[in-house]
Design a protein around this motif. Structure first.
Motif, PDB file in Angstrom:
ATOM      1  N   GLY A  55      17.844 -24.440   5.130  1.00 11.68           N
ATOM      2  CA  GLY A  55      18.949 -24.126   4.235  1.00 11.68           C
ATOM      3  C   GLY A  55      18.621 -22.940   3.352  1.00 11.68           C
ATOM      4  N   VAL A  56      17.473 -23.009   2.675  1.00 10.84           N
ATOM      5  CA  VAL A  56      16.987 -21.915   1.834  1.00 10.84           C
ATOM      6  C   VAL A  56      15.526 -21.694   2.148  1.00 10.84           C
ATOM      7  CG1 VAL A  56      16.619 -21.065  -0.510  1.00 10.84           C
ATOM      8  CG2 VAL A  56      18.604 -22.514  -0.018  1.00 10.84           C
ATOM      9  N   ARG A  57      15.166 -20.461   2.384  1.00  6.50           N
ATOM     10  CA  ARG A  57      13.772 -20.102   2.674  1.00  6.50           C
ATOM     11  C   ARG A  57      13.318 -19.065   1.654  1.00  6.50           C
ATOM     12  NH1 ARG A  57      10.637 -20.583   7.367  1.00  6.50           N
ATOM     13  NH2 ARG A  57       8.878 -19.154   7.429  1.00  6.50           N
ATOM     14  N   ILE A  58      12.285 -19.387   0.891  1.00 10.08           N
ATOM     15  CA  ILE A  58      11.761 -18.492  -0.141  1.00 10.08           C
ATOM     16  C   ILE A  58      10.345 -18.095   0.240  1.00 10.08           C
ATOM     17  CG2 ILE A  58      11.122 -18.286  -2.562  1.00 10.08           C
ATOM     18  CD1 ILE A  58      13.405 -20.230  -3.201  1.00 10.08           C
ATOM     19  N   GLU A  59      10.147 -16.808   0.439  1.00  4.54           N
ATOM     20  CA  GLU A  59       8.851 -16.272   0.859  1.00  4.54           C
ATOM     21  C   GLU A  59       8.321 -15.354  -0.236  1.00  4.54           C
ATOM     22  OE1 GLU A  59       9.443 -14.289   4.570  1.00  4.54           O
ATOM     23  OE2 GLU A  59      10.275 -16.051   5.563  1.00  4.54           O
ATOM     24  N   GLY A  60       7.326 -15.830  -0.957  1.00  6.28           N
ATOM     25  CA  GLY A  60       6.706 -15.001  -1.988  1.00  6.28           C
ATOM     26  C   GLY A  60       7.614 -14.805  -3.181  1.00  6.28           C
ATOM     27  N   GLY A  61       7.332 -13.761  -3.920  1.00  2.05           N
ATOM     28  CA  GLY A  61       8.090 -13.499  -5.132  1.00  2.05           C
ATOM     29  C   GLY A  61       7.697 -14.441  -6.251  1.00  2.05           C
ATOM     30  N   LYS A  62       8.518 -14.466  -7.299  1.00  8.51           N
ATOM     31  CA  LYS A  62       8.169 -15.252  -8.486  1.00  8.51           C
ATOM     32  C   LYS A  62       9.427 -15.800  -9.152  1.00  8.51           C
ATOM     33  CE  LYS A  62       5.104 -15.051 -12.522  1.00  8.51           C
ATOM     34  NZ  LYS A  62       4.293 -16.196 -12.043  1.00  8.51           N
ATOM     35  N   ASP A  63       9.333 -17.040  -9.573  1.00  4.07           N
ATOM     36  CA  ASP A  63      10.342 -17.689 -10.424  1.00  4.07           C
ATOM     37  C   ASP A  63      11.719 -17.778  -9.779  1.00  4.07           C
ATOM     38  OD1 ASP A  63       8.422 -17.999 -12.438  1.00  4.07           O
ATOM     39  OD2 ASP A  63       8.874 -16.032 -13.308  1.00  4.07           O
ATOM     40  N   HIS A  64      11.779 -18.032  -8.482  1.00  6.99           N
ATOM     41  CA  HIS A  64      13.063 -18.280  -7.834  1.00  6.99           C
ATOM     42  C   HIS A  64      13.462 -19.751  -8.022  1.00  6.99           C
ATOM     43  CE1 HIS A  64      12.695 -14.314  -6.311  1.00  6.99           C
ATOM     44  NE2 HIS A  64      11.829 -14.589  -5.366  1.00  6.99           N
ATOM     45  N   VAL A  65      14.766 -20.021  -8.010  1.00 10.79           N
ATOM     46  CA  VAL A  65      15.266 -21.359  -8.330  1.00 10.79           C
ATOM     47  C   VAL A  65      16.337 -21.766  -7.330  1.00 10.79           C
ATOM     48  CG1 VAL A  65      16.523 -22.741 -10.044  1.00 10.79           C
ATOM     49  CG2 VAL A  65      14.776 -21.098 -10.797  1.00 10.79           C
ATOM     50  N   VAL A  66      16.237 -23.010  -6.845  1.00  8.39           N
ATOM     51  CA  VAL A  66      17.315 -23.668  -6.106  1.00  8.39           C
ATOM     52  C   VAL A  66      17.684 -24.903  -6.922  1.00  8.39           C
ATOM     53  CG1 VAL A  66      18.036 -24.728  -3.937  1.00  8.39           C
ATOM     54  CG2 VAL A  66      16.365 -22.847  -3.917  1.00  8.39           C
ATOM     55  N   HIS A  96       8.284 -21.225  -8.372  1.00  8.18           N
ATOM     56  CA  HIS A  96       9.591 -21.541  -7.789  1.00  8.18           C
ATOM     57  C   HIS A  96       9.977 -22.981  -8.118  1.00  8.18           C
ATOM     58  CE1 HIS A  96       8.955 -17.801  -5.877  1.00  8.18           C
ATOM     59  NE2 HIS A  96       8.327 -18.229  -4.803  1.00  8.18           N
ATOM     60  N   HIS A  97      11.285 -23.227  -8.292  1.00  8.91           N
ATOM     61  CA  HIS A  97      11.794 -24.551  -8.632  1.00  8.91           C
ATOM     62  C   HIS A  97      12.828 -25.003  -7.607  1.00  8.91           C
ATOM     63  CE1 HIS A  97      10.867 -24.703 -13.245  1.00  8.91           C
ATOM     64  NE2 HIS A  97       9.868 -24.162 -12.561  1.00  8.91           N
ATOM     65  N   VAL A  98      12.746 -26.277  -7.218  1.00  4.55           N
ATOM     66  CA  VAL A  98      13.807 -26.958  -6.471  1.00  4.55           C
ATOM     67  C   VAL A  98      14.155 -28.195  -7.289  1.00  4.55           C
ATOM     68  CG1 VAL A  98      14.505 -28.055  -4.319  1.00  4.55           C
ATOM     69  CG2 VAL A  98      12.911 -26.120  -4.275  1.00  4.55           C
ATOM     70  N   VAL A  99      15.341 -28.195  -7.891  1.00  3.36           N
ATOM     71  CA  VAL A  99      15.663 -29.199  -8.901  1.00  3.36           C
ATOM     72  C   VAL A  99      17.097 -29.696  -8.692  1.00  3.36           C
ATOM     73  CG1 VAL A  99      15.894 -29.651 -11.376  1.00  3.36           C
ATOM     74  CG2 VAL A  99      14.104 -28.121 -10.561  1.00  3.36           C
ATOM     75  N   ASN A 100      17.263 -31.012  -8.765  1.00  2.00           N
ATOM     76  CA  ASN A 100      18.580 -31.654  -8.805  1.00  2.00           C
ATOM     77  C   ASN A 100      19.413 -31.363  -7.557  1.00  2.00           C
ATOM     78  OD1 ASN A 100      20.517 -33.312 -10.227  1.00  2.00           O
ATOM     79  ND2 ASN A 100      21.695 -31.452 -10.637  1.00  2.00           N
ATOM     80  N   CYS A 101      18.767 -31.342  -6.408  1.00  2.12           N
ATOM     81  CA  CYS A 101      19.477 -31.102  -5.152  1.00  2.12           C
ATOM     82  C   CYS A 101      19.607 -32.396  -4.354  1.00  2.12           C
ATOM     83  CB  CYS A 101      18.742 -30.064  -4.317  1.00  2.12           C
ATOM     84  SG  CYS A 101      18.731 -28.412  -5.059  1.00  2.12           S
ATOM     85  N   ASP A 102      20.655 -32.471  -3.552  1.00  2.00           N
ATOM     86  CA  ASP A 102      20.839 -33.554  -2.581  1.00  2.00           C
ATOM     87  C   ASP A 102      20.583 -32.945  -1.207  1.00  2.00           C
ATOM     88  OD1 ASP A 102      21.461 -35.857  -1.236  1.00  2.00           O
ATOM     89  OD2 ASP A 102      23.583 -35.866  -1.755  1.00  2.00           O
ATOM     90  N   ILE A 103      19.468 -33.327  -0.587  1.00  2.32           N
ATOM     91  CA  ILE A 103      19.033 -32.748   0.690  1.00  2.32           C
ATOM     92  C   ILE A 103      19.005 -33.872   1.710  1.00  2.32           C
ATOM     93  CG2 ILE A 103      17.200 -31.470   1.848  1.00  2.32           C
ATOM     94  CD1 ILE A 103      16.276 -30.537  -0.958  1.00  2.32           C
ATOM     95  N   HIS A 104      19.850 -33.774   2.729  1.00  2.00           N
ATOM     96  CA  HIS A 104      19.992 -34.913   3.629  1.00  2.00           C
ATOM     97  C   HIS A 104      20.446 -34.449   5.009  1.00  2.00           C
ATOM     98  CE1 HIS A 104      24.504 -35.031   3.177  1.00  2.00           C
ATOM     99  NE2 HIS A 104      24.203 -34.444   2.027  1.00  2.00           N
TER     100      HIS A 104
END
Length: 206
Positions: A55-66, A96-104
């Motif tokens: 769904g979301v792919r984060i490669e490197g970087g800094k402080d990205h949020v989902v 990086h943050h992954v917060v308050n998601c519904d992943i199913h």
């Protein structure tokens, strides 16, 4: 829904402060959103579905949020995270943050090693390479209805808290709500607290 596009629907390279809010992203043989490098990019309140990879792919970087996203009907996993520098002294976090998601209902094509959240465990979809994952924060998510692991993790200084992980390992056993396998010296200082893992008779906890 048919797609002949194997590129991500949204591809972000070395950008900063770009926010994607309340969008529906779907229809690719690749990832839904891919973010490479950059800083402080956010995916907020989006629905990401019907893609063949992550769904979301984060490669490197800094402080990205989902945050506060609904990710489902995914060929591979929900969110894939990498970044930071495990060899620096002191270690450099990605943040990086992954917060308050519904992943199913993920892992519908790649049935193993494609979890709800992948914190640097493998190259994605069963690849063997481990990548740096330092200083990630995975919290307050519901992760459920997956064939294999709920969360795969690798690396250092990551925090996993207040997640509910259930109905995982639906086609596999010898697997956990949170699972890792790393070489000695390749993992450490990861924190697990206040997670609720249940209703998965074939799965272990951590």
């Amino acid at each position: 829904l048919l797609s002949d596009m194997d590129a991500p629907v949204v591809d972000v390279l070395d950008a900063e402060h770009v926010h994607f809010e309340r969008l529906t992203i779907e229809g690719s043989l690749g990832d839904g959103i891919r973010i490479r490098g950059g800083r402080d990019n956010k995916v907020l309140g989006c629905t990401i579905r019907n893609v063949a990879k992550y769904g979301v792919r984060i490669e490197g970087g800094k402080d990205h949020v989902v945050r506060s996203c609904d990710l489902h009907s995914l060929g591979a996993g929900g969110v894939w995270l990498s970044g930071g520098d495990a060899n620096a002294r002191p270690r450099i976090p990605a943040g990086h943050h992954v917060v308050n998601c519904d992943i199913h209902h993920f892992g519908e094509i790649e049935r193993v090693y494609a979890p709800g959240v992948n914190v640097g465990f493998r190259g994605g979809g069963g690849g063997s390479a481990l990548v740096d994952a330092v200083g990630m924060y995975v919290a307050h998510n519901e992760i459920h209805h997956g064939p294999h692991a709920g969360v795969l993790f690798n690396g250092f200084d990551n925090v996993f808290e207040y997640n509910e992980v259930f109905h995982f390992a639906l086609i596999s056993n010898d697997m956990g709500a949170f699972y890792s396998y790393a070489k000695e010296g390749g993992i450490g200082n990861n924190t697990f607290r206040y997670n609720f893992m249940h209703s998965s008779p074939e799965g272990d906890g951590i």
